[in-house]
Design an enzyme around this catalytic site. Sequence first.
Site, PDB file in Angstrom:
ATOM      1  CE  LYS A  13     110.455  52.672 -12.147  1.00  0.00           C
ATOM      2  NZ  LYS A  13     111.010  52.959 -11.385  1.00  0.00           N
ATOM      3  NE  ARG A  88     109.497  47.269  -8.911  1.00  0.00           N
ATOM      4  CZ  ARG A  88     109.272  48.009  -8.687  1.00  0.00           C
ATOM      5  NH1 ARG A  88     108.438  48.377 -10.409  1.00  0.00           N
ATOM      6  NH2 ARG A  88     109.560  49.029  -8.307  1.00  0.00           N
ATOM      7  NE  ARG A 127     107.350  59.728  -5.122  1.00  0.00           N
ATOM      8  CZ  ARG A 127     107.718  57.972  -5.668  1.00  0.00           C
ATOM      9  NH1 ARG A 127     107.781  57.628  -6.936  1.00  0.00           N
ATOM     10  NH2 ARG A 127     108.313  56.711  -5.262  1.00  0.00           N
ATOM     11  NE  ARG A 160     105.017  55.287  -4.102  1.00  0.00           N
ATOM     12  CZ  ARG A 160     105.681  55.002  -5.364  1.00  0.00           C
ATOM     13  NH1 ARG A 160     105.362  55.682  -6.140  1.00  0.00           N
ATOM     14  NH2 ARG A 160     106.344  53.539  -5.389  1.00  0.00           N
ATOM     15  NE  ARG A 171     110.007  51.925  -3.719  1.00  0.00           N
ATOM     16  CZ  ARG A 171     110.005  53.069  -3.647  1.00  0.00           C
ATOM     17  NH1 ARG A 171     110.110  54.407  -2.228  1.00  0.00           N
ATOM     18  NH2 ARG A 171     109.614  53.205  -4.319  1.00  0.00           N
TER      19      ARG A 171
HETATM   20  P1  AP5 Z   1     109.315  59.369 -10.437  1.00  0.00           P
HETATM   21  O1  AP5 Z   1     109.014  59.686 -11.475  1.00  0.00           O
HETATM   22  O2  AP5 Z   1     108.251  59.444  -9.058  1.00  0.00           O
HETATM   23  O3  AP5 Z   1     110.094  57.693 -10.059  1.00  0.00           O
HETATM   24  P2  AP5 Z   1     109.826  56.725 -10.155  1.00  0.00           P
HETATM   25  O4  AP5 Z   1     111.136  55.954 -10.883  1.00  0.00           O
HETATM   26  O5  AP5 Z   1     108.001  56.314 -10.548  1.00  0.00           O
HETATM   27  O6  AP5 Z   1     109.887  55.910  -8.625  1.00  0.00           O
HETATM   28  P3  AP5 Z   1     108.986  54.907  -8.069  1.00  0.00           P
HETATM   29  O7  AP5 Z   1     109.131  54.950  -6.795  1.00  0.00           O
HETATM   30  O8  AP5 Z   1     107.941  55.338  -8.700  1.00  0.00           O
HETATM   31  O9  AP5 Z   1     109.109  53.661  -8.684  1.00  0.00           O
HETATM   32  P4  AP5 Z   1     109.215  51.916  -8.168  1.00  0.00           P
HETATM   33  O10 AP5 Z   1     109.506  51.803  -9.184  1.00  0.00           O
HETATM   34  O11 AP5 Z   1     109.635  52.047  -6.183  1.00  0.00           O
HETATM   35  O12 AP5 Z   1     107.802  52.286  -7.858  1.00  0.00           O
HETATM   36  P5  AP5 Z   1     106.465  51.085  -8.544  1.00  0.00           P
HETATM   37  O13 AP5 Z   1     105.742  51.965  -8.159  1.00  0.00           O
HETATM   38  O14 AP5 Z   1     106.917  51.278  -9.506  1.00  0.00           O
HETATM   39  O15 AP5 Z   1     110.275  60.466 -10.093  1.00  0.00           O
HETATM   40  C1  AP5 Z   1     110.576  60.773  -8.688  1.00  0.00           C
HETATM   41  C2  AP5 Z   1     110.544  61.998  -7.593  1.00  0.00           C
HETATM   42  O16 AP5 Z   1     111.717  62.412  -8.114  1.00  0.00           O
HETATM   43  C3  AP5 Z   1     109.210  62.742  -7.826  1.00  0.00           C
HETATM   44  O17 AP5 Z   1     109.370  63.707  -6.820  1.00  0.00           O
HETATM   45  C4  AP5 Z   1     109.574  63.886  -8.882  1.00  0.00           C
HETATM   46  O18 AP5 Z   1     109.017  64.987  -9.236  1.00  0.00           O
HETATM   47  C5  AP5 Z   1     111.510  63.754  -9.422  1.00  0.00           C
HETATM   48  N1  AP5 Z   1     111.917  63.764 -10.665  1.00  0.00           N
HETATM   49  C6  AP5 Z   1     112.001  62.965 -11.110  1.00  0.00           C
HETATM   50  N2  AP5 Z   1     112.549  63.378 -12.357  1.00  0.00           N
HETATM   51  C7  AP5 Z   1     113.147  64.161 -11.994  1.00  0.00           C
HETATM   52  C8  AP5 Z   1     114.593  64.511 -12.539  1.00  0.00           C
HETATM   53  N3  AP5 Z   1     114.951  64.922 -13.717  1.00  0.00           N
HETATM   54  N4  AP5 Z   1     114.909  65.966 -11.216  1.00  0.00           N
HETATM   55  C9  AP5 Z   1     114.708  65.955 -10.426  1.00  0.00           C
HETATM   56  N5  AP5 Z   1     113.328  65.978  -9.368  1.00  0.00           N
HETATM   57  C10 AP5 Z   1     112.914  64.530 -10.662  1.00  0.00           C
HETATM   58  O19 AP5 Z   1     105.901  50.306  -7.506  1.00  0.00           O
HETATM   59  C11 AP5 Z   1     105.942  50.286  -6.128  1.00  0.00           C
HETATM   60  C12 AP5 Z   1     105.641  48.896  -5.101  1.00  0.00           C
HETATM   61  O20 AP5 Z   1     104.785  48.078  -6.289  1.00  0.00           O
HETATM   62  C13 AP5 Z   1     106.758  48.166  -5.843  1.00  0.00           C
HETATM   63  O21 AP5 Z   1     107.905  48.149  -4.509  1.00  0.00           O
HETATM   64  C14 AP5 Z   1     106.525  46.896  -5.374  1.00  0.00           C
HETATM   65  O22 AP5 Z   1     105.900  46.184  -4.215  1.00  0.00           O
HETATM   66  C15 AP5 Z   1     105.270  47.230  -6.101  1.00  0.00           C
HETATM   67  N6  AP5 Z   1     105.126  46.656  -7.571  1.00  0.00           N
HETATM   68  C16 AP5 Z   1     104.977  46.860  -8.625  1.00  0.00           C
HETATM   69  N7  AP5 Z   1     105.355  46.844  -9.980  1.00  0.00           N
HETATM   70  C17 AP5 Z   1     105.932  45.391  -9.692  1.00  0.00           C
HETATM   71  C18 AP5 Z   1     106.536  43.757 -10.110  1.00  0.00           C
HETATM   72  N8  AP5 Z   1     106.877  44.558 -11.657  1.00  0.00           N
HETATM   73  N9  AP5 Z   1     106.585  43.425  -9.644  1.00  0.00           N
HETATM   74  C19 AP5 Z   1     106.566  43.214  -8.490  1.00  0.00           C
HETATM   75  N10 AP5 Z   1     105.694  44.109  -7.535  1.00  0.00           N
HETATM   76  C20 AP5 Z   1     105.978  45.235  -7.789  1.00  0.00           C
HETATM   77 MG    MG Z   2     106.882  55.489 -10.711  1.00  0.00          MG
END
Ligand code: AP5
Ligand code: MG
Length: 220
Positions: A13, A88, A127, A160, A171
Amino acid sequence: MNVILLGAPGSGKGTQAQRLVKKYGILHVSTGDIFREAVAKGESIGKEVQSYMKAGALVPDELTVKVVATRLDRPDCEKGFLLDGFPRTVSQAQALEKILETKKKKIDVAVYLKLTEQEVIKRLSGRRHCAQCAKVYNLVSQPPKKADQCDACGGSLIQREDDKPETVKKRIVVYQESTQPLIVYYQEKKLLETVSGDGDIDSVTQTLYRTLDRFLQSSR
Ligand code: AP5
Ligand code: MG
């Protein structure tokens, strides 16, 4: 254009969001990034969310919705926005509709970036990001030129805290229980577009461009 980017942790994402907001001139709103910044700055919201994030649990809906509502109040959202990692839960999605109603806005499309659990685990374990400029790498698919060092600024690369194996497992379960129901939710509202997150980063980007371009053309 107002877009939701849905998908499992690690589905790409954040990586794709950065490219999409550039191409379409819209704002990137990532609740994860907002929370991490608040933690890093030692803000009061950061203190509230820290323990949830560390455990791989969701931050309570009420607080999350408040943070998003405040962000969407700012004038830079007028040009359109991409929500990354929000909503979410179904309750967050319903709250979002209410927020947008008061602004006479709506969600145009919810894009679901689909990826297998196996690939998600592989991507999250590899990552790394720069401690200085936050640029994201992947030890397998996007390695830095020099080990443990950022190509852009020379900063050190770190993992991270919630990418440790035990937290990743948690997660994924939280995603399956609380977030996956949104796929049906947006399908029923006829807003869902499913895009495969598999394949290299550039090819996923091209598929996303085609999907959003098609959407833009049909909505003209
Ligand atoms: P990356 O692009 O970083 O993936 P992502 O989908 O953004 O993953 P996140 O871990 O950020 O998602 P998340 O939803 O768990 O975390 P968030 O920060 O929202 O890619 C991942 C890796 O793959 C990277 O190394 C990249 O280089 C690689 N990659 C990408 N595309 C690729 C491809 N095509 N091929 C190969 N490699 C590739 O949330 C974190 C925490 O915040 C949650 O756990 C929760 O505690 C809180 N939180 C956030 N939002 C909310 C909400 N709405 N409600 C409640 N709690 C929330
Ligand atoms: Mg992200």
